[in-house]
Each structure stands twice: as structure tokens, then as C-alpha cells.
Design an enzyme around this catalytic site. Structure first.
Site, PDB file in Angstrom:
ATOM      1  N   GLY A 153      37.970  36.650  27.822  1.00  0.00           N
ATOM      2  CA  GLY A 153      36.940  37.171  28.847  1.00  0.00           C
ATOM      3  C   GLY A 153      37.076  36.557  29.649  1.00  0.00           C
ATOM      4  N   CYS A 154      37.001  37.169  31.078  1.00  0.00           N
ATOM      5  CA  CYS A 154      37.328  36.794  32.387  1.00  0.00           C
ATOM      6  C   CYS A 154      36.660  35.425  32.668  1.00  0.00           C
ATOM      7  CB  CYS A 154      36.699  37.664  33.335  1.00  0.00           C
ATOM      8  SG  CYS A 154      35.424  38.383  33.447  1.00  0.00           S
ATOM      9  N   TYR A 155      35.103  35.514  32.368  1.00  0.00           N
ATOM     10  CA  TYR A 155      34.475  33.977  32.703  1.00  0.00           C
ATOM     11  C   TYR A 155      35.052  32.976  31.559  1.00  0.00           C
ATOM     12  CZ  TYR A 155      30.611  36.575  35.043  1.00  0.00           C
ATOM     13  OH  TYR A 155      29.963  37.055  36.086  1.00  0.00           O
ATOM     14  N   THR A 157      37.754  32.321  30.652  1.00  0.00           N
ATOM     15  CA  THR A 157      39.014  31.959  30.931  1.00  0.00           C
ATOM     16  C   THR A 157      39.011  30.804  31.986  1.00  0.00           C
ATOM     17  OG1 THR A 157      40.126  33.947  30.457  1.00  0.00           O
ATOM     18  CG2 THR A 157      41.359  32.543  32.334  1.00  0.00           C
TER      19      THR A 157
END
Lengths: 346, 346, 346, 346
Positions: A153-155, A157
Site C-alpha cells: 500500500g502507498c501509506y 511504503t
């Protein structure tokens, strides 16, 4: 020889960014776009940016025909919603393809936790166990050998790259981690909603969702637990920025020892990432604009004494669409196929 | 009878917002604009928004002539930079005017602390002692009688209103307060700089300045110390948003007792502000857009358990130009002159 | 073998975009950054985006030493302001380098017109005559052989590509051309000014400058005159958009014949650009967002009857920084050195 | 005595702006919000900005009960979609209320033209004839006596004010009028759509719709025909700006005589509006930001010779939500009820 690439579910923003990076990738070739839609879309009509950039045979999506995909591709990116992705991953793997899933379906190793977080039983526990969490800076060797990648997921990462080195070295407390996060709107997907309707979101800024209940929090803790060798606790508070792309996380940590110095913190981060092509430890403060449309994660750290309390503040910025999704997915592909890890990404 | 109002230093954004609110104020009248500039500006040329809205005799600035101002006005707003404001406040007070200073010059009660924070000795300690900190929700009675108001900084206004009731009731620890703040760009003033140059700041987001060293931190602590009756410690981390107006602060607090409930937190805030016209305690999450161009401060609170740690998260939003500057200044004027406190502000 | 590239004056936005495209160019290599500044800047500090992406020896600017540049480079991009560019072009050409000038200094062929438009005599008429106007779609063959390229202005690039085919075929009147143009703010350069100060420009939109007096108007007419074989007259009205990158021009033309059809207009454009890699004739309406960060020029056309008058409306969109400046400059370099014209640009 | 005001259909942006202006109107009082929704909404939940600003009895919408509205209100604003508005206007008028319709239903006097433009027969031709087009600068006297006001469209408001004085005096040709218009996104309404989804529209700019087919074009021509006393022809080309509020129109006109001067054009505009409280003729170029959240229309004009052709360019800016909708509606109400025309609007 070029890697032959298919994308299943290319009509979201992750699809757009995968395609744009693949178009300039010297060692990969997009061969198949597959859609579950009844009316098969031409991706150049879905994304007018792409007009004239794909050959017609690729541009028009085809059905999700596993055997056909297996004939024409070596690797498949899944740009599907969670819950849907896990219905396709298994058959594609069984057909001999390597699969990079950009959904959340294979990120949590524990099927029960998945069910609790996503309100849905996991229906592919068979392959769940073999999925590798695709964060190259931590799991490069496993990624190289993996058939199935759970693209992070972006967060998580951004946060994992910021916190892991400090936690691994025991410099910060594991059970008192505050992640104040802010994301651009592409992270909310391409379906129009009131919250991202332009006149509502422009000139706005607020936290959103159930505070303490974001689905990325257990994903982040899962990795941090492993890094720390103990149970970690994260308070994750997401905010929505009136910009397209980018995540900045301001992370508040407590030191384990009183004599910690800012230099030591910098050194720890620099050593952890000295050979990493996509992590930049910097003295100035990370800005989402510096990483926009790049695969970089920018990090910086400050030690601040505030009365009797010493705070460690780590700043971490990525482009949520690139290092937080499509760029990292291609980085994983490059590793899996033994290509230069930065191909298509610089 | 109308309050006659002068503004000394009206060419910044606080001047614009003062003028716009005074133009619709039923009980006040702008009579004198004074500028230190050699070429005296017409405020309607400085701010094209104001064209045709002021009579010519007021619109064109006049010199800062204390006696002339005293003849034509009852109250003066100082829109000057700090260090400059304190050179004018004394003479204006001595001429019998009441003064509302929007700079930082009279906010810190301790002249030594002022010197340390602003790198400049305080040159008007005579009046410093009589200045009242113009936060009506805390100091309404003193404001009513004051001659000199130190209009609060934007960041401290939002944070003080959020934290004070919890601190006053002893619900939160005084020495571990984290204020993660984000502000629109009007807070940075009207002088063009690279950091607020459109192509640099648009689509950007980052923290700024020396982390832990913002000038609003001692101002905030000064008030919180008084409220708490003990020394407080704040870690203040400001970020710059790509929007015009608005501040959102996400504040992380630690409870003093384990059995605290979210209801208790809400009740404490609601009780503190039940008669306040400009503070709204709300269940949904405050957004800078909901308060833009209003004098409201929106508050909400969440109690979140994260592993062994219980966090209190308070969200507070204001318009930095209005409740954070010009609107609060007019609210103070209304109180000082016995007018309806909301006049010109709703 | 790689083209060795120098940039003289890399600290503006054109420099940034040149560098980013050169970094991903397979057949070119940045070898020399030269600055006239006394304190030679590190380009990665000027543009934090570039941190870690250039070797230190290139990243730190060196003086503008013509002989040194000639030893280390084959081609030089001039990112200097006009009036300054023409002081360096001659010496660099004389030292055997090929020069691509992104300023306006060699765009107008007539030195008198240059003096009139730019309020400054032309001091390098010697090389002015040999400069080739670097619009590949019109002058590809001359570009291939040129030593000195006058890289076109952003507005004229978009307008010339839109109008030329219709004018060349005699479909539209030459003396009644209205170009309603709107540009993002990077076109205004990197020096902070009030007009592009964030709180002034955000949420704003207006025309700017002296209407009818923009410097790009004679540049545009010069090319259109040549295409039409007669004198053309353009009314050019520029507006400033609250975005970073992109130009959209809405062009109003009058047909020469009554029986013109929209199909004929489309066909004319399509035929003109059928082999062009960077011009897309499209049915939907061009949007600056579709071309952002690309070297494309998107075109569309409508025929509209309005009472007794028939209007032709052509829409043309480019990224002012890419096809309008740095991308086109690299396209010119590719042509000059016999490389694939799209290298580094897709 | 206060005007008692009802709003039928308050949940769109026009409703929000009506309410905000009525809240500060000294001579009007909001008494009734009526909604056709099954679940009657609380307007303070629909628009979180409004929390705490309306008494609960008004805030919660009630059904559209004509008799109840007639008992509690003197005037009704219709914030309904077109086609729906005309089903309510008649009954409300018959119940003795005065009605100000913000939809398009009563703007076109010719029912056949309405049917053609809106693809729907007009079902209230009975009242269509008595509707007065609510542009105070042209029809103030009729407005004062009217029972039913057709509140003008946003684009026609800006264009009519710009063109009418020049046309009335015969200075410009009636059949060759080009209106290049750009609007903020609130004009597109509050229903989420892909075109106004934040990541699609942010950093974007393009024309939209069927060029030459916008519904505001016949509305504009209807008024201009009357002003000119002859048939006028307008080419109207709308664009969508990445901002919330504001319309700028750049209007290209042809003079009827060769010896026209710019001074004459300015004088004509100034004389037309010298007593108007909300029209500002200015020398500098109008900007949507100068009129944002105001009821002003800013105008300027330029005369430009371009080769053999002389162009007149008029610039006109309004806030599409205020002078283009809710502000003008309140201006009309003020006129109808004999109040100061600017009440609630300055």
C-alpha cells in the site's frame, strides 16, 4: 529479450501509471490489456493522455482469458479492486504467469486478519502463503524468486521505509508510533465521489475516515513487527490534500535512550539506504513535489527536545501513484526478471 | 454611534480582511488608512478587489500622523511587521486611542523571551505589561477593559482553543503535546518568495522552517502554562498547504487517566464553548474549507487505543486570516466597545 | 555513441525539464552545466527534485568557459534570458559546438523587428541569418543541417501547428486570426513576482500584459506569413491559468469559402500530421492535462454557424515546458544528430 | 419589517450561497427550507459550513408544502433543476408568493425555443409570459413590480453586461460576437461526475460541451436582440477552469465604424454603469479573484489594431455563484421589496 506484460484491470489510475512507465521501459513490452467490463474499453478513450501511444491491438481491452494471457505475457499486473483480485490471481499463477497484485488481497499474511480488516473472507489462502510483500528495500531477495507479489500500500511504503531502520537498530520505541499522513487524491481512486468532487475538495484539507481504523495500519504493523522482532503499535491518522499525487508522512517517535543524537539518526538511515537507487536521505525537508512522478522515497529526520520529552520526527515523501503503487510494481517486475532495477523508472 | 476605525499598515493580507469585514460592519466605520511608505498607496490599487468600495478620502493612505489619527479614530489596528508595530503602539496609546496589534510584539509577556524568540530587544516594555492577549474565549473580561490588545497568532489561536479545556480539567498530560499543523499560504504574507512562488508551491506539501523552533510555540506554551497552572511542553511542526486560507491542526495528547472516554472529551469541549458564538464542537472531522472566510474555530476529538498506548487526537480548524487574524481582531474590537461580539463577522 | 550535452544557464524551469529528459535519453549524456552566477550553484540544490540523480561532477555548475565546453560537449542548450543568450551563442558556435537557444534571441529573422519587440539592438546579426527556427513539423530538413537552432516560443508552437495546415491550403483568411491563449505559470519563469505569488494567483484567472502587444505575436506572424505566402494578422490575447504546466489556445478563424465542411478541416489537419510523432489530431476537445509532461501537441477543430457568420474554432494544447520549450529542444537535438526523433521524449 | 424567505431546493451550491448571504442580510429572514427528498435533510449536514448558524427549526428541511410556505414566507427562491422548477412556480405564485427562480425555466420567453433548447416542452406557459428577466442593470423597473423573476444564467449575466452598452449605442456589429468564456467548477453543480473529479480536473483546462450549442447562447442572444433592436449572433465557447468560483469572458467584437477610439468605448461603459452599485468599469484587466465572493461585475475594454482588422476586446468577470446566481437573486429580492439594493451583498 523483452518481458511481455499484461495488465488485468487497467482502467484505474494505477493502470494509467503502469502503462506510461511501461511505454518507456527498454526491456518490457505491453502485450495485453484485460478488462472484466462487458463493453471492452479502448484504454486510449478511458485515458485521453494515451491517445496514439499504444498500438490498436493492445489499446482495446480484451476479456480476462487466462489462457490467452498466458500465451502472450510473462507477467501480469492486477489493477483490480481488492476482493476481486484474489479471484484471478490463482488461475493466472496456475497458468504459469508471474503475478504482481496491486490490490490489498495478498498483503496481510494472516487470512483471519484480512477478513477482519476487509470484511470479507480470504478465498485464496492457497496462494496467500506464497505471496511476497513487494517492498524491495526489505525483501529484494524473496521478490526475485517470487511468483506472486503483494505490492505494498502507498501509506505503508512511505512509513515502513522511514521507520524500519530506526526500529531495527532499537533506537525507537516500538509501541508508540504516530504517523500523521497526508495524501493526494489519486489515492482515492477514479470513481467520482462527493469528497473528491472538485468544488468540495479544492482549497480543502482535513483528516478522513475512522481515526485509528485505516486498513493500512495493520499492513504497516505487520512489517514493523517483523523488523522489530516485537509487537509494534501505530496510530495512523490520514488526511486528504488538494493535490493529485503525493504522500507526506510526519512520523513522531520516542527514543529508547536519552543520549541519542540527530547525527546517529541520519547515519542509521543513510547506512540502511546507501545502495538503494530509490531512497534519498536528505537534510532539507521532504516535499511531495520533489518526488512527484518519480519512484523516489525522500526521508529526513529531526531530533527535538520539548521540555522533558525528546521527540524524533521523521519525514517521508513518495508519489503515491509511483513508489506507492505502479512504480514500485515495475521495480518488483525488474527484480523478478533480472533486469536493471531502475529500468523504466528514471 | 459607529466606532471610528483606523488601520496603520493596511497593505498586507490582514489589512485586506480587516477592510472587507469593516465594510459590512453595522457599527464601525473605517476613517483612516495610514502607511509608512514614501509613496502613499491607494488601497484599491494595492487590492483590486476593493475598487469602488471605499470613498476616495479613505482609500488613499495618509502618513502615520498620530494626532490626526487620534482626531479621526477611536481604535487603531496595527497591520505592521513585528519590531515595527511596537514603535507606533505607545504614541497611539498615549494619544488616547485603543490599539489592537496584529503583530507579535505584545504577545509574549516576558521581554527577555521576546528578545530571544524575535532576535530583537523589546523597546516598549512600558506598555508590554498592560497588553491583553486577545483570545476572547479565555480573556473576554480583560479584553473589554483593555487599551492595548495583542491579537493572537494564527497557529496558537487554533491550538489553544483545542487544548485548553482538556488541560484545564487535567485530562491530558501537560508535558507531551504534539501539534501537527498545516497552514494555507496567506499566513506567509504578501511578499513574493520562492517558497510561495506558484509553480513551486502548487501541488506541493511539506513541513517548513526549523522543526521545534517556530515562534508561535512559546506563545502557545505561555497561554497553556497559565491554563494548566504548570509548565507545558509543545512540539509544534508546521506544514505549508497549497491553498489560500485555512489552518488545520492535528493534535496528539496523552490522557492522565486510563479510564477516560471519548464522551468525556466531547463533553469537556462542549461545556467550555457552549456559549461561544465562534467555536463549534462537531462530531465530523473539521476541514479548513468549512471555516474558510468565517470567524469559526471547528473542533473535534477522538480517543484511539493503539496497542498499550491510548491517544487523544484533537482536530482544530480556523481560517488563519479570520479567526487567526483579522476576524479575531474585530471580535476584540466589538468586545472593547460593547458591541455585539459577532457584528461584521457573520 | 552518445551525444555529449552542455546546458548554459540551467537554473530556470527549462533547465530542469531539459535535465529530466536527458537523464532518461538513451543516446545523450549530460556532461557540463555552466552558470554565469558568481557562486556556482549545485543544480541538485537549486532543484531538490534532482537530488541524487546527477553525478557530482556534473551537478555542480562550472563557469561558462567556451573552450572547456567545446572539449566536453557536442551540443549546447542555452537556457539564458534573451539579450544574454546572444552574447554566448557566437563564441560557442565558433568553437565548433552546435547550439540550441531556448531564448527569443534568434527567433525573429529581422534584426530591426527584434530591436523593436525586445527594446534592444541585436548584437549578433552575424549568426542571426544562419539560425533555423526549430519547429520540426515545418522545418525538419533545415534543422538536421543547422548549427544554430532558435527554439520556438511556447505560444507560437501551439498556434503555428494549429493554423499552418489550414492557412497553407487557403482554407482560412490570413488577416483575421484571433488566438485566445491560456498558459500555466511555469511560462512566467522562476523569479518570484506578485502576479505569481501563490495567494494572488491561486483561484485566479485573467488576461495579462498589453493586449495586442505580446512578444510572441510577431514571432507567430513571421512563420504564418511564410506558410501563407502573404501577410497575416493575428490578435493574440494571453491569459494566466492557476496551474503549473500547459497551454491551451482557442483560435477563431474565418473560412475563405462558404462551402467548407468540418470533415475537410479535420482531413487537412490529419494529412498534415499523419507521420508526425508528436501531433495528435483528435475528435474530443484538447485539454492541457492530456499533454502535461509530454511532447505532444493535441489539436481539434469545429465549424460553427452563428447567424450569418461561419466560424472555424481550432483548439490546440501543449505542455509549455515540453513541446513549448525543453521537449522540443531535445526533439531538435535528436534531428540534428540523426537520432530517433522521439528519444528521451516518450 | 423583515422579508420572510423560503428556499425550495436548497441543497445545491446556489442554496448554500443564498443562505450565507441571507444570514447577514439586515432586512430578510430565512424561515423555511423545503426539499423534495424523501429523507428530509438537515442543511447543516449537507453543508458542514453551516453548522450552528441556523436555528434547528429552519435548518431541517420540510416538505414542499405550498400552503405552509405561503403562511411563513413572502418570497421563495427556487433552487431546483430546470424542468422541475416550473412544476412548483405556478402553485407558489397562485398562493400569493413572489418567486425568484434560479433555474432556466422562465428565462427564454418563447416556449418553442425553450422546448428546442432544453429538450422538453414548457409546462407552465401561463406564467412564462409574466416572468421578468432578473438582470437589474437592464430591467430594474420591471423587476420591482414582478411576481416571478427568471434569475439570469451566469454566463449571460457577464456577457450581457459587457456587450449591451456597446450594442445599444451601435458601436459594434450585432452579428459577429465571439464570447470566449471560462468558468469555475461550482457552475457544474454538486453532483460528482468524472469531469469534475478532483484528479481529473485539477491542473486541467479545456473547452467543453458541444461548441456552439451551449444553452446559455440563446438566452444571451434573446437579451442582446432586444438591446440591439436587431437579430444578434453569438459564438459562445465555454471552458472549465480548475477553480471553485468565477467566470471570465473575453469577448471579441467588431466595430461598426473605423474611427472608434478606446476612450469612447470606456466612456460608453462608464456612462452605462455610473450609478450601478455592482458594475465596476476598470482600467486594469478583470480577474475572477477580484470578484470572488462578491456581487460585482468587473469590466474593461481594449481596442486593438491587427493588420487591416480592428478588434474590440471586452473583459468581464463575475463570481458565477454570486452575481451569476445567488447574489443576483438577492439583489432582485431587494428591488422587489423596496429594500436597499445592496443589502446583504456588500
Amino acid at each position: 529479450m523483452s518481458i511481455r506484460v499484461a495488465i488485468v484491470g487497467p482502467t484505474g489510475y494505477t493502470g494509467l501509471h503502469l502503462i506510461e512507465r511501461l511505454l518507456r521501459h527498454p526491456g518490457a513490452k505491453l502485450t495485453y490489456l484485460a478488462s472484466a467490463r462487458k463493453e471492452l474499453p479502448d484504454i486510449a478513450e478511458v485515458f485521453p493522455r494515451l491517445a496514439g501511444r499504444l498500438t490498436a491491438s493492445v489499446s482495446v481491452c480484451r476479456p480476462i482469458d487466462v489462457q490467452a494471457i498466458a500465451r502472450e505475457a510473462d507477467v501480469v499486473f492486477l489493477g483490480l479492486p481488492h476482493k476481486v483480485a484474489m479471484t484471478y490471481a490463482g488461475p493466472l499463477l496456475d497458468a504459469g504467469l508471474r503475478v504482481i497484485d496491486l490490490s490489498a488481497d495478498y498483503r496481510l499474511r494472516d487470512a483471519d486478519l484480512y477478513e477482519q480488516v476487509y470484511n470479507n473472507p480470504h478465498i485464496d489462502t492457497e496462494h496467500l502463503g506464497q505471496a511476497v510483500y513487494g517492498l524491495p528495500e526489505l525483501y529484494r531477495e524473496s521478490i526475485a524468486k517470487a511468483s506472486l507479489i503483494a505490492n505494498p500500500g502507498c501509506y505503508p511504503t512511505a512509513a515502513t521505509l522511514a521507520i524500519s531502520p530506526l526500529l531495527a537498530k532499537g533506537l525507537v520505541q516500538a509501541d508508540n508510533i504516530i504517523v500523521n499522513a497526508a495524501s493526494g487524491t489519486t489515492g482515492a481512486g477514479r470513481s467520482p465521489k462527493l469528497i473528491t468532487h472538485f468544488p468540495e475538495h479544492n482549497e480543502s484539507y482535513s483528516a478522513y475516515g475512522q481515526i485509528g481504523g485505516h486498513r493500512h495500519q495493520p499492513e504497516l504493523e505487520q512489517t514493523l513487527d517483523q523488523v522489530a522482532g516485537e509487537e509494534t503499535s501505530v496510530l495512523f491518522v490520514p488526511h486528504l490534500l488538494p493535490i493529485d499525487q503525493g504522500i507526506l508522512e510526519t512520523i513522531y517517535l520516542q527514543p529508547t535512550a536519552n543520549d541519542i543524537t540527530e547525527e546517529e539518526l541520519f547515519e542509521t538511515l543513510e547506512r540502511a539506504y546507501e545502495n538503494e537507487p530509490f531512497v534519498r536521505v536528505r537534510n532539507d525537508l521532504p516535499n511531495v513535489k520533489y518526488v512527484c512522478n518519480t519512484n523516489f522515497c525522500d526521508l529526513s529526520v529531526r531530533l527535538v527536545e520539548s521540555g522533558p520529552v525528546t521527540h524524533i520526527v521523521v519525514f517521508t515523501a513518495i508519489d503515491n501513484m509511483i513508489k506507492g503503487a505502479s512504480g514500485q510494481a515495475i521495480q518488483n517486475m525488474n527484480i523478478m526478471f533480472g533486469q536493471d532495477e531502475t529500468a523504466g523508472l528514471l
